[in-house]
Design a protein around this motif. Structure first.
Motif, PDB file in Angstrom:
ATOM      1  N   GLY A  69       0.816  -1.212   0.000  1.00  0.00           N
ATOM      2  CA  GLY A  69       0.000   0.000   0.000  1.00  0.00           C
ATOM      3  C   GLY A  69       0.847   1.257   0.000  1.00  0.00           C
ATOM      4  N   GLY A  70       2.153   1.097   0.210  1.00  0.00           N
ATOM      5  CA  GLY A  70       3.077   2.231   0.166  1.00  0.00           C
ATOM      6  C   GLY A  70       4.217   1.894  -0.777  1.00  0.00           C
ATOM      7  N   SER A  71       5.091   2.866  -1.009  1.00  0.00           N
ATOM      8  CA  SER A  71       6.259   2.615  -1.864  1.00  0.00           C
ATOM      9  C   SER A  71       7.040   1.414  -1.330  1.00  0.00           C
ATOM     10  CB  SER A  71       7.193   3.827  -1.837  1.00  0.00           C
ATOM     11  OG  SER A  71       6.551   4.941  -2.373  1.00  0.00           O
ATOM     12  N   ILE A  72       7.564   0.593  -2.255  1.00  0.00           N
ATOM     13  CA  ILE A  72       8.447  -0.502  -1.838  1.00  0.00           C
ATOM     14  C   ILE A  72       9.820   0.107  -1.576  1.00  0.00           C
ATOM     15  CG2 ILE A  72       9.565  -2.654  -2.564  1.00  0.00           C
ATOM     16  CD1 ILE A  72       7.005  -3.258  -4.187  1.00  0.00           C
ATOM     17  N   THR A  73      10.380  -0.170  -0.384  1.00  0.00           N
ATOM     18  CA  THR A  73      11.629   0.481   0.015  1.00  0.00           C
ATOM     19  C   THR A  73      12.845  -0.408  -0.211  1.00  0.00           C
ATOM     20  OG1 THR A  73      11.137  -0.277   2.256  1.00  0.00           O
ATOM     21  CG2 THR A  73      10.558   1.999   1.720  1.00  0.00           C
ATOM     22  N   SER A  74      12.661  -1.735  -0.089  1.00  0.00           N
ATOM     23  CA  SER A  74      13.799  -2.631  -0.313  1.00  0.00           C
ATOM     24  C   SER A  74      13.301  -4.029  -0.652  1.00  0.00           C
ATOM     25  CB  SER A  74      14.724  -2.666   0.908  1.00  0.00           C
ATOM     26  OG  SER A  74      14.034  -3.142   2.028  1.00  0.00           O
ATOM     27  N   VAL A  75      14.129  -4.787  -1.368  1.00  0.00           N
ATOM     28  CA  VAL A  75      13.770  -6.167  -1.732  1.00  0.00           C
ATOM     29  C   VAL A  75      15.003  -7.053  -1.563  1.00  0.00           C
ATOM     30  CG1 VAL A  75      11.952  -5.558  -3.378  1.00  0.00           C
ATOM     31  CG2 VAL A  75      14.272  -5.774  -4.198  1.00  0.00           C
ATOM     32  N   LYS A  76      14.785  -8.276  -1.104  1.00  0.00           N
ATOM     33  CA  LYS A  76      15.887  -9.242  -0.986  1.00  0.00           C
ATOM     34  C   LYS A  76      15.362 -10.633  -1.351  1.00  0.00           C
ATOM     35  CE  LYS A  76      19.459  -6.857   0.699  1.00  0.00           C
ATOM     36  NZ  LYS A  76      18.874  -5.551   0.665  1.00  0.00           N
ATOM     37  N   LEU A  77      16.239 -11.382  -2.002  1.00  0.00           N
ATOM     38  CA  LEU A  77      15.934 -12.744  -2.399  1.00  0.00           C
ATOM     39  C   LEU A  77      16.807 -13.656  -1.550  1.00  0.00           C
ATOM     40  CD1 LEU A  77      14.544 -14.566  -4.472  1.00  0.00           C
ATOM     41  CD2 LEU A  77      16.370 -14.032  -6.072  1.00  0.00           C
ATOM     42  N   CYS A  78      16.222 -14.708  -0.955  1.00  0.00           N
ATOM     43  CA  CYS A  78      17.042 -15.566  -0.098  1.00  0.00           C
ATOM     44  C   CYS A  78      17.943 -16.449  -0.962  1.00  0.00           C
ATOM     45  CB  CYS A  78      16.192 -16.382   0.856  1.00  0.00           C
ATOM     46  SG  CYS A  78      15.250 -17.658   0.060  1.00  0.00           S
ATOM     47  N   SER A  79      19.012 -16.982  -0.342  1.00  0.00           N
ATOM     48  CA  SER A  79      20.087 -17.610  -1.124  1.00  0.00           C
ATOM     49  C   SER A  79      19.644 -18.866  -1.866  1.00  0.00           C
ATOM     50  CB  SER A  79      21.279 -17.907  -0.224  1.00  0.00           C
ATOM     51  OG  SER A  79      20.854 -18.600   0.929  1.00  0.00           O
ATOM     52  N   ASN A  80      18.550 -19.521  -1.409  1.00  0.00           N
ATOM     53  CA  ASN A  80      18.136 -20.731  -2.140  1.00  0.00           C
ATOM     54  C   ASN A  80      17.052 -20.448  -3.188  1.00  0.00           C
ATOM     55  OD1 ASN A  80      15.859 -20.327  -0.690  1.00  0.00           O
ATOM     56  ND2 ASN A  80      15.993 -22.174   0.547  1.00  0.00           N
ATOM     57  N   ASN A  81      16.846 -19.123  -3.470  1.00  0.00           N
ATOM     58  CA  ASN A  81      15.890 -18.726  -4.521  1.00  0.00           C
ATOM     59  C   ASN A  81      14.459 -19.191  -4.286  1.00  0.00           C
ATOM     60  OD1 ASN A  81      17.864 -17.469  -5.948  1.00  0.00           O
ATOM     61  ND2 ASN A  81      17.362 -18.432  -7.890  1.00  0.00           N
ATOM     62  N   SER A  82      14.073 -19.438  -3.043  1.00  0.00           N
ATOM     63  CA  SER A  82      12.696 -19.894  -2.833  1.00  0.00           C
ATOM     64  C   SER A  82      11.806 -18.763  -2.342  1.00  0.00           C
ATOM     65  CB  SER A  82      12.657 -21.049  -1.825  1.00  0.00           C
ATOM     66  OG  SER A  82      13.130 -20.588  -0.584  1.00  0.00           O
ATOM     67  N   THR A  83      12.387 -17.816  -1.626  1.00  0.00           N
ATOM     68  CA  THR A  83      11.595 -16.786  -0.954  1.00  0.00           C
ATOM     69  C   THR A  83      12.112 -15.401  -1.280  1.00  0.00           C
ATOM     70  OG1 THR A  83      11.181 -18.299   0.869  1.00  0.00           O
ATOM     71  CG2 THR A  83      10.810 -15.997   1.316  1.00  0.00           C
ATOM     72  N   LEU A  84      11.174 -14.490  -1.417  1.00  0.00           N
ATOM     73  CA  LEU A  84      11.470 -13.103  -1.730  1.00  0.00           C
ATOM     74  C   LEU A  84      10.838 -12.271  -0.623  1.00  0.00           C
ATOM     75  CD1 LEU A  84      12.465 -11.242  -4.008  1.00  0.00           C
ATOM     76  CD2 LEU A  84      10.291 -11.598  -5.143  1.00  0.00           C
ATOM     77  N   ILE A  85      11.569 -11.307  -0.091  1.00  0.00           N
ATOM     78  CA  ILE A  85      11.028 -10.424   0.950  1.00  0.00           C
ATOM     79  C   ILE A  85      11.032  -9.001   0.408  1.00  0.00           C
ATOM     80  CG2 ILE A  85      11.305  -9.536   3.305  1.00  0.00           C
ATOM     81  CD1 ILE A  85      10.996 -12.414   3.644  1.00  0.00           C
ATOM     82  N   SER A  86       9.897  -8.308   0.541  1.00  0.00           N
ATOM     83  CA  SER A  86       9.867  -6.883   0.171  1.00  0.00           C
ATOM     84  C   SER A  86       9.321  -6.084   1.346  1.00  0.00           C
ATOM     85  CB  SER A  86       8.997  -6.665  -1.072  1.00  0.00           C
ATOM     86  OG  SER A  86       7.682  -7.131  -0.853  1.00  0.00           O
ATOM     87  N   THR A  87       9.797  -4.853   1.478  1.00  0.00           N
ATOM     88  CA  THR A  87       9.347  -4.003   2.588  1.00  0.00           C
ATOM     89  C   THR A  87       8.790  -2.702   2.038  1.00  0.00           C
ATOM     90  OG1 THR A  87      11.479  -2.882   2.851  1.00  0.00           O
ATOM     91  CG2 THR A  87      11.174  -4.952   4.058  1.00  0.00           C
ATOM     92  N   GLY A  88       7.912  -2.074   2.833  1.00  0.00           N
ATOM     93  CA  GLY A  88       7.223  -0.898   2.318  1.00  0.00           C
ATOM     94  C   GLY A  88       7.292   0.313   3.222  1.00  0.00           C
ATOM     95  N   ALA A  89       6.978   1.457   2.634  1.00  0.00           N
ATOM     96  CA  ALA A  89       6.943   2.716   3.378  1.00  0.00           C
ATOM     97  C   ALA A  89       5.777   2.752   4.358  1.00  0.00           C
ATOM     98  CB  ALA A  89       6.843   3.885   2.401  1.00  0.00           C
ATOM     99  N   ASP A  90       4.802   1.830   4.192  1.00  0.00           N
ATOM    100  CA  ASP A  90       3.663   1.782   5.119  1.00  0.00           C
ATOM    101  C   ASP A  90       3.933   0.829   6.293  1.00  0.00           C
ATOM    102  OD1 ASP A  90       3.675  -0.551   3.687  1.00  0.00           O
ATOM    103  OD2 ASP A  90       1.562  -0.498   3.110  1.00  0.00           O
ATOM    104  N   GLY A  91       5.168   0.331   6.410  1.00  0.00           N
ATOM    105  CA  GLY A  91       5.501  -0.559   7.523  1.00  0.00           C
ATOM    106  C   GLY A  91       5.302  -2.033   7.231  1.00  0.00           C
ATOM    107  N   ALA A  92       4.820  -2.344   6.032  1.00  0.00           N
ATOM    108  CA  ALA A  92       4.523  -3.748   5.710  1.00  0.00           C
ATOM    109  C   ALA A  92       5.779  -4.507   5.296  1.00  0.00           C
ATOM    110  CB  ALA A  92       3.500  -3.817   4.579  1.00  0.00           C
TER     111      ALA A  92
END
Length: 619
Positions: free
Chosen positions: A584-607
């Protein structure tokens, strides 16, 4: 698999950490008593009470602003905000099928509140202050029956609406200097308001609760008192004594079977008070204002949501707060995943760093530095420490198990540390500052030493990536340059320049190219050795790209930014393979875990959002 509007497959959402605690009465218990229903960004989350398992309702194009659940539980309704001049949708969801039942478009810019009739036949919706209308909808036909301005010209904005418990033709609206009982005349397709007479009392009503027998309306006000109004006559019943004023206003009211009231105030006080004289029977002080109270069943158990994005569970008997969900309530600045494992990740926002378990999105540890903001963080490759960059110019190193402060580097940068990275051998830290310097620090058994300060950037260093052999690094800056440094001889090897504020840079795993992005919305590929531009992609239609990460084998990379869309790209083809829609807010950062299974994104709305990465490792 869901496709977005351009025919690109959507990323599969696995879990979200977050709760929009600023939506009043946004936390609900579904009548099946099994699920909590609440908003986060563009999404409505259904969370199973027993084990925390989540499901998601997607369909909104902007932040969800209000939620209501029908008495039978067959429907959930959610309204959203939209840009000025555009219509804001109300979506009715079929709960059993988890699908959109109807989309209702009449209100301008924002839907303020929603309420279902007791027989599930009608839905009443209230528009925001730029709209100011109340509309009654026929759920079966999915059409509007009638509408009316919500308040008289002389009154202020209407803020809330509540349906009668027994009569399908009666509902109540309230707001700034307005309290009205409405009657639906189905034959003539009209709604008729009756003004309640509150005499000399001028109040802004934030919330209303109607007694089960429909005799009384209880109104929580911004002044911190509760008015009691007779629903039949529209007159003040008796006025709560002034000494029961609640600091920062009454945000939410819920009535129990006994007739006693649960009161949530803007100061975080959560109170059980007597219906007769509003005397406090039990009271708990929570962190930040209470914005939601949801009863489970007969009210033996209830859930409370706060502005600090926390959820608590209470039992009626002991009235003790059990924290069941925590999340950041301000912009998440950065995310780091523990190197080599895909079990732990850390996020930072104002005042704190939090450590999470990837599989169970649960907070494991919180490290707080009061009144300071953590701008960036990283795990050291051995997993023994978290290095962090702070706006007070200090670098702080913490132990991930205990949160113990292991090292502090004072005056690391003059105006605040803005970017940080650790070498693979865990012996050095490279930091970037607001003033544009890049500094290399050596970690020693009993302290640290500054090896070199490199001064070529003219503005804030926004991102640092270190080459796998620990001999070179690349830094991005908002001065429009990215510099590749030799961190053995401490000289610059190459500089690339573009007409943009660079936000992020990555080495391709084979380390012969870097890719950059920033405010010009372009993704650029550059040759590491001679600094020439190889190709340029249109990364986003609107807004800067703030975060980027490349998969370990270099076949795909991920971007996220101000357009709130997470995009997975094919590196060679330069095309988007998947899009993630949830923030719901701007995406501030993204990271992919080393085994390529999971992606994490964070937002300006705290999500914080966890996605299934669609291209798992072939190895």
């Amino acid at each position: 698999m869901a496709l977005d509007t351009h025919g690109v497959p959507q990323l599969e959402l696995e879990a979200v950490i977050g709760f929009n605690g600023h939506v009043f009465s946004g936390l609900r218990v579904h009548p099946d008593r099994e699920h909590l229903v609440y908003p986060l960004g563009y999404t409505v989350v259904l969370r199973r009470i027993k084990d925390g398992k989540q499901e998601f309702l997607h369909g909104h194009t902007n932040n969800v602003s209000c939620i209501s659940v029908s008495k039978s539980g067959s429907y959930i309704a959610s309204g959203q905000v939209n840009f000025m001049g555009f219509k804001a949708a109300v979506i009715i969801w079929n709960y059993a099928q988890r699908t959109i039942y109807a989309q209702l478009l009449l209100h301008k810019a924002k839907v303020e509140a929603l309420a279902f009739s007791p027989n599930d036949k009608y839905l009443v919706s209230l528009g925001g202050q730029d709209d100011g209308s109340i509309v009654v909808w026929n759920i079966e036909t999915k059409q509007a029956i009638c509408g009316s301005p919500a308040s008289a010209h002389s009154a202020g904005h209407c803020l809330t609406v509540q349906y009668s418990n027994t009569n399908n033709n009666i509902f109540v609206s309230a707001g700034s200097g307005t309290l009205r009982v409405w009657e639906l005349d189905l034959l003539n397709r009209k709604i008729k308001p009756t003004e309640c007479q509150t005499g000399k009392l001028k109040r802004i009503v934030k919330c209303i609760e109607i007694s089960e027998d429909d005799q009384l309306i209880f109104c929580g006000t911004t002044s911190g008192d509760i008015m009691k109004v007779n629903l039949k006559t529209g007159l003040l019943s008796d006025y709560g004594p002034v000494k029961t004023k609640y600091n920062l206003g009454v945000n939410v009211l819920r009535m129990l079977k006994s007739g006693n009231l649960l009161v949530g105030s803007g100061s975080g006080t959560f109170t059980l008070c007597s219906r007769t004289n509003f005397k406090s029977l039990k009271e708990v002080q929570l962190e930040k204002g209470v914005t939601s109270i949801a009863l489970r069943g007969e009210g033996q158990q209830f859930f409370v949501g706060t502005e600090a994005a926390q959820m608590y569970r209470f039992s009626y008997e002991d009235f003790k707060a059990e924290l069941i969900s925590t999340s950041h309530n301000s912009s998440v600045k950065d995310v780091a995943i523990c190197f080599g494992t895909s079990e732990l990740f850390a996020t930072c926002s104002e005042e704190d760093i939090r450590l999470w378990h990837i599989d169970k999105p649960k907070e494991l540890l919180r490290i707080t530095v009061p009144n300071m903001t953590c701008n960036s963080l990283d795990f050291m490759a051995d997993g023994h420490s978290i290095i962090s960059a702070w706006n007070d110019g200090k670098i702080r190193v913490f132990a991930p198990e205990s949160g113990r402060l292991m090292l502090i580097i004072h005056n690391a940068h003059r105006m605040g540390v803005t970017a940080i990275a650790g070498t693979r051998n865990c012996k050095r830290i490279v930091s970037g500052g607001e003033e544009g310097q890049v500094r290399v620090w050596e970690l020693r058994p009993h302290g640290h030493q500054l090896l070199e300060a490199m001064k070529e950037h003219k503005a804030t260093v926004t991102c640092i990536k270190i080459k796998s052999d620990d001999k070179e690094c690349v830094t991005a800056s908002s001065d429009g340059s990215c510099i590749i440094w030799d961190i053995v001889r401490f000289v610059s090897l190459q500089m690339v320049i573009a007409n943009t504020l660079f936000r992020t840079v990555c080495y391709h795993p084979e380390e012969y190219q870097i890719i950059t992005s920033g405010t010009d919305r372009k993704i650029a590929y550059w040759d590491v050795y001679d600094g020439t531009a190889i190709r340029e992609l249109e990364g986003s239609k609107s807004g800067a790209i703030n975060g980027m990460h490349i998969s370990q084998e270099g076949k795909h990379f991920v971007t996220g930014g101000d357009d709130k869309l997470l995009k997975v790209w094919d590196y060679m083809e330069g095309i988007v393979t998947h899009i993630g829609i949830a923030h719901g807010g701007s995406i501030t950062s993204v990271k992919l875990c080393s085994n390529n299974s999971t992606l994490i994104s964070t937002g300006a709305d705290g999500a914080i959002v966890r996605w299934r990465f669609p291209h798992p490792s072939t190895s």
